[in-house]
Design a protein around this motif. Sequence first.
Motif, PDB file in Angstrom:
ATOM      1  N   VAL A  23      -7.479  57.176   1.308  1.00  0.00           N
ATOM      2  CA  VAL A  23      -7.646  56.212   0.108  1.00  0.00           C
ATOM      3  C   VAL A  23      -6.534  55.045   0.514  1.00  0.00           C
ATOM      4  N   CYS A  24      -5.297  55.794   0.383  1.00  0.00           N
ATOM      5  CA  CYS A  24      -4.008  55.035   0.116  1.00  0.00           C
ATOM      6  C   CYS A  24      -3.908  54.194   1.641  1.00  0.00           C
ATOM      7  N   GLU A  25      -4.136  54.530   2.611  1.00  0.00           N
ATOM      8  CA  GLU A  25      -4.063  53.730   3.916  1.00  0.00           C
ATOM      9  C   GLU A  25      -4.993  52.651   3.620  1.00  0.00           C
ATOM     10  N   GLU A  26      -6.554  52.818   2.947  1.00  0.00           N
ATOM     11  CA  GLU A  26      -7.212  51.701   3.219  1.00  0.00           C
ATOM     12  C   GLU A  26      -7.207  50.944   1.866  1.00  0.00           C
ATOM     13  N   LEU A  27      -6.545  51.146   0.938  1.00  0.00           N
ATOM     14  CA  LEU A  27      -6.149  50.165  -0.006  1.00  0.00           C
ATOM     15  C   LEU A  27      -5.567  48.785   0.283  1.00  0.00           C
ATOM     16  N   PRO A  28      -6.333  47.528  -0.266  1.00  0.00           N
ATOM     17  CA  PRO A  28      -5.803  46.437   0.100  1.00  0.00           C
ATOM     18  C   PRO A  28      -4.351  46.204  -0.108  1.00  0.00           C
ATOM     19  N   LYS A  29      -3.555  45.183   0.623  1.00  0.00           N
ATOM     20  CA  LYS A  29      -2.109  44.963   0.249  1.00  0.00           C
ATOM     21  C   LYS A  29      -2.112  44.386  -1.102  1.00  0.00           C
ATOM     22  N   ASP A  30      -0.722  44.631  -1.641  1.00  0.00           N
ATOM     23  CA  ASP A  30      -0.562  44.047  -2.988  1.00  0.00           C
ATOM     24  C   ASP A  30      -0.915  42.686  -3.229  1.00  0.00           C
TER      25      ASP A  30
END
Length: 121
Positions: A23-30
């Motif tokens: 999930v962390c890898e797939e999170l959109p950029k800030d």
Amino acid sequence: MTKPKPDDICQVRCFNTDLVAQVCEELPKDEILEDAHILFSALADKSRLKILYALSTAQELCVCDVASMLGVKVAAASHHLRKLRDLKILKYRNDGKLAYYSLKDERIGDILNCVLRQIAI
């Protein structure tokens, strides 16, 4: 905010580390999340929702038309329009003594219409 009950929270720090990592890898950029936050905060006001909906159908409205539609004074309509413009959601142009506003990106209207359809189900 209500205090969570003991059975509402996990009793361990992290159970599924592989899933959390995925999930962390797939999170959109800030930066993308910030833009989404700006859009959703703009949608958190009923008057601004009405303005965005109207502009998604009318393409372009002047400040006095928006005021009439909302049933408010021109100054109040102008305030909402300026807020949406500052959030980079609207663009405007002057034509003589009139200021016309339109959506900066038509996808904003698509998002709004999608949300409204989902709620109406």
